[in-house]
Design an enzyme around this catalytic site. Structure first.
Site, PDB file in Angstrom:
ATOM      1  N   HIS A 130       0.853  -1.196   0.000  1.00 42.33           N
ATOM      2  CA  HIS A 130       0.000   0.000   0.000  1.00 42.33           C
ATOM      3  C   HIS A 130       0.888   1.246   0.000  1.00 42.33           C
ATOM      4  CE1 HIS A 130      -3.999   1.896   1.543  1.00 42.33           C
ATOM      5  NE2 HIS A 130      -3.293   2.781   0.850  1.00 42.33           N
ATOM      6  N   HIS A 189       1.816   4.865  -1.766  1.00 43.51           N
ATOM      7  CA  HIS A 189       1.538   6.003  -2.644  1.00 43.51           C
ATOM      8  C   HIS A 189       2.883   6.487  -3.182  1.00 43.51           C
ATOM      9  CE1 HIS A 189      -2.695   6.986  -1.230  1.00 43.51           C
ATOM     10  NE2 HIS A 189      -2.294   6.078  -0.344  1.00 43.51           N
ATOM     11  N   LYS A 233      -6.827  -0.879  -8.436  1.00 47.15           N
ATOM     12  CA  LYS A 233      -7.197  -0.300  -7.144  1.00 47.15           C
ATOM     13  C   LYS A 233      -8.489   0.493  -7.299  1.00 47.15           C
ATOM     14  CE  LYS A 233      -7.165   1.599  -3.051  1.00 47.15           C
ATOM     15  NZ  LYS A 233      -6.280   2.708  -2.731  1.00 47.15           N
ATOM     16  N   HIS A 240     -10.944   3.088  -5.317  1.00 49.07           N
ATOM     17  CA  HIS A 240     -10.836   4.054  -4.219  1.00 49.07           C
ATOM     18  C   HIS A 240     -12.067   4.947  -4.214  1.00 49.07           C
ATOM     19  CE1 HIS A 240      -9.331   7.184  -1.565  1.00 49.07           C
ATOM     20  NE2 HIS A 240      -8.228   6.481  -1.343  1.00 49.07           N
ATOM     21  N   HIS A 282     -10.316   0.532  -1.380  1.00 47.54           N
ATOM     22  CA  HIS A 282     -10.569   1.478  -0.294  1.00 47.54           C
ATOM     23  C   HIS A 282     -12.042   1.833  -0.459  1.00 47.54           C
ATOM     24  CE1 HIS A 282      -9.554   5.619   1.662  1.00 47.54           C
ATOM     25  NE2 HIS A 282     -10.859   5.573   1.458  1.00 47.54           N
ATOM     26  N   HIS A 309      -6.542  -1.042   4.673  1.00 42.21           N
ATOM     27  CA  HIS A 309      -6.847  -0.497   6.010  1.00 42.21           C
ATOM     28  C   HIS A 309      -8.247  -0.912   6.461  1.00 42.21           C
ATOM     29  CE1 HIS A 309      -8.313   2.533   3.243  1.00 42.21           C
ATOM     30  NE2 HIS A 309      -7.110   3.031   3.052  1.00 42.21           N
ATOM     31  N   HIS A 357      -6.743  13.788   1.925  1.00 43.21           N
ATOM     32  CA  HIS A 357      -7.899  13.624   1.039  1.00 43.21           C
ATOM     33  C   HIS A 357      -8.482  14.948   0.560  1.00 43.21           C
ATOM     34  CE1 HIS A 357      -7.969   9.299   1.173  1.00 43.21           C
ATOM     35  NE2 HIS A 357      -7.623   9.404   2.440  1.00 43.21           N
ATOM     36  N   ASP A 395       0.716   2.772   3.641  1.00 42.59           N
ATOM     37  CA  ASP A 395      -0.062   3.943   3.210  1.00 42.59           C
ATOM     38  C   ASP A 395       0.857   5.170   3.178  1.00 42.59           C
ATOM     39  OD1 ASP A 395      -2.231   5.338   2.273  1.00 42.59           O
ATOM     40  OD2 ASP A 395      -3.508   4.960   3.994  1.00 42.59           O
TER      41      ASP A 395
END
Length: 567
Positions: free
Chosen positions: A133, A135, A216, A218, A245, A271, A319, A359
């Protein structure tokens, strides 16, 4: 001739029946088996055994190892043993007893003039960690990851773009191609996640053929049941993984709607506790499904007195939320629940949550996957005592195996790369990490990539010897020049391999296809396959497993923390 156990351990490292403390944790492991023959141990150095005609044979390159790690204590999901490890052509060639078969009995691993030695006496050897995970926000993450004991990163991103800061996607063929070219000389294995938030298959198939090893989904791009089902349909056709996610806001459905969209197909839930995102307040119940492969990210690991306070600002920043908009603040608040974070500790200890990840720079810390895992294990040892599986032995062997599997073999199995990485087994890529026991889990001594030392804790380069301060982590020769591309891999789909992607992009590193992904189930997660019935009270957020309340106190102090980072 007999010597005391203490003298033996000082010379050759601990042996069968001896116990080792892991860092400054309350975790102790006992060596289950020693491959050596007492009196025939090999050790390098002045006046020692590995010399011409003694422990070193006369044999030529094709019969001997390139490197032998001597007398190391191996901690892996399959056991805790003492052995020599032989490396050949960048892979693990043998685990057993090394030496000279012309002068010693029962030698599995031959040492010759062409063999380098790494002294593992008194040290712990583990497989390089696999973080699923990540980024990809900045390339400097690679050094942080490598020097913490990670050797494989799976994730997505294109740099500090707004989408990448929030979500782990490398979207579209152009970005995938450029990122694969960018990482071609980084000393770590890498895999990319394509954007899976779409309701029709064509764009997803393009990304898979362009190099995405997984998709993925999200919520920031959309995590509706239609998108989930579509991504899994595509994944089934191409034998790749889907990571998700889920929908924190419950806009397009509730957790049960998402679980129904899975249709009993395997999926990696990120998560899974929920602070990092997912249906509020009950995404954690996904851990109980036999088709769900659940992971945690490290900002909630373990539950401490500071965990909740740290999360709100992190979440707002990651976010793209505005603290001046009440709805944005409410969105952030809904994801942070003391009750589910506390339950997450226990679910890890029960083997319900199967994996640990970072993450990175998007609420998590890439250099702390390993230490947060062992901090969680320590906290559970202190609060819950020995696991039932460890009571007969009186040491924490089963717990140690369970926790190391969370960041090594299980993420590798989940994403279809366990045939190459994730454990210390013959035939696998020699991505290995050597630790001195007092520093286990927090500061490795040597990191090998593809059989070559890529990073190490190194002293002053101008000093007379290698140990004077300042000692800090530096790239070694395995992380330089053409050696990098020879000792790393980029993971892709088989469909991408079939397009001639390596030649098309001018890549120097080996491309390796993931495989056997769609058949993976929770029962395939090593030592972390429990599926209790989980419920979450919608008012109090209390979590029950098979009717038993899961709760624990936050830690006020942790091992592997400040005392290791004073300098």
């Amino acid at each position: 001739m007999k010597i005391s156990r203490q003298a033996y351990a000082d010379m050759y490292g601990p042996t069968t029946g001896d116990r080792i403390r892991l860092g400054d944790t309350e975790l102790w492991v006992e060596i289950e088996h020693d491959h050596t023959h007492y009196g025939e141990e090999v050790k390098f150095g002045g006046g020692k055994v590995i010399r011409d005609g003694m422990g070193q044979s006369q044999r030529c390159d094709d019969a001997v190892m390139d490197t032998v790690i001597t007398n190391a204590v191996i901690i892996d999901w399959w056991g805790i043993i003492k052995a020599d490890v032989g490396l050949k052509n960048g892979r693990i060639a043998a685990i057993g007893k090394s030496g000279n078969p012309d002068t010693q009995p029962d030698i599995d691993i031959i040492i010759g003039p062409g063999t380098e030695i790494i002294a593992g006496e008194g040290q712990i050897l583990t497989a390089g960690g696999v973080d699923t995970h990540v980024h990809y926000i900045c390339p400097q993450q690679v050094d942080e990851a490598l020097m913490s004991g990670l050797t494989t990163m799976i994730g997505g991103g294109t740099g500090p773009a707004t989408g990448s800061v929030a979500t782990t996607h490398t979207p579209g063929p152009w970005h995938l191609g450029k990122m694969m070219q960018a990482v071609d000389d980084l000393p770590i294995n890498i895999g990319f996640l394509g954007k899976g938030s779409a309701s029709t298959p064509e764009a997803l198939e393009q990304q898979i053929k362009a190099g995405a090893m997984s998709l993925k989904i999200h919520e920031d791009w959309g995590a509706a049941p239609a998108s989930i089902s579509n991504a899994l349909d595509v994944a089934d056709r191409y034998d790749i993984q889907v990571a998700i996610h889920a929908d924190s806001l419950n806009e397009s459905g509730f957790v049960q709607d998402t679980l129904e969209a899975f249709k009993d197909r395997c999926i990696h839930t990120y998560h899974t506790e929920g602070a990092g995102g997912g249906h509020a307040p009950d995404i954690i119940v996904a851990c109980a499904m036999p088709n769900v492969l659940p992971s945690s990210t490290n900002p909630t690991r373990p539950y401490t007195i500071n965990t909740v306070d740290e999360h709100l600002d992190m979440l707002m920043g990651c976010h793209h939320l505005d603290p001046n908009i009440p709805e944005d603040v409410a969105f952030a608040d809904s994801r942070i629940r003391r009750e589910t974070i506390a339950a997450e500790d226990i679910l890890h200890d029960m083997g319900v949550i199967s994996m640990m990840s970072s993450d990175s720079q998007a609420m998590g810390r890439i250099g702390e996957v390993v230490c947060r895992t062992w901090q969680t294990a320590h906290k559970m040892r202190v609060q819950r005592g020995l696991l039932p599986e460890d009571e007969a032995l009186g040491a924490d062997n089963f717990r140690a195996k369970r926790y190391i599997a969370k960041y090594t073999i299980n993420p590798a199995i989940t994403h279809g790369i366990s045939h190459e990485v994730g454990s210390i087994e013959v035939g696998k890529f020699a991505d290995l990490v050597l630790w001195k026991p007092p520093f286990f889990g927090v500061k490795p001594s040597i990191i090998l990539k593809g059989g070559m030392i890529a990073g190490a804790a190194m002293g002053d380069p101008n000093a007379a010897i290698s140990t004077p301060q300042p000692v800090h982590y530096r790239r070694m020769f395995g992380a330089l020049g053409k050696a990098v591309s020879a000792t790393r891999m980029t993971f892709v789909s088989q469909a991408a391999m079939n397009t001639g992607l390596e030649e098309k992009l001018g890549l120097k590193s080996q491309l390796v296809a993931c495989k056997n992904v769609r058949q993976v189930r929770k029962c395939d997660m090593k030592l972390n396959d429990a599926c209790p019935v989980l419920t979450v009270d919608p008012q109090t957020y209390e979590v029950h497993a098979d009717g038993v309340l899961l709760t624990c106190e936050p830690a006020t102090e942790l091992p592997l923390a400040q005392r290791y980072h004073l300098f």
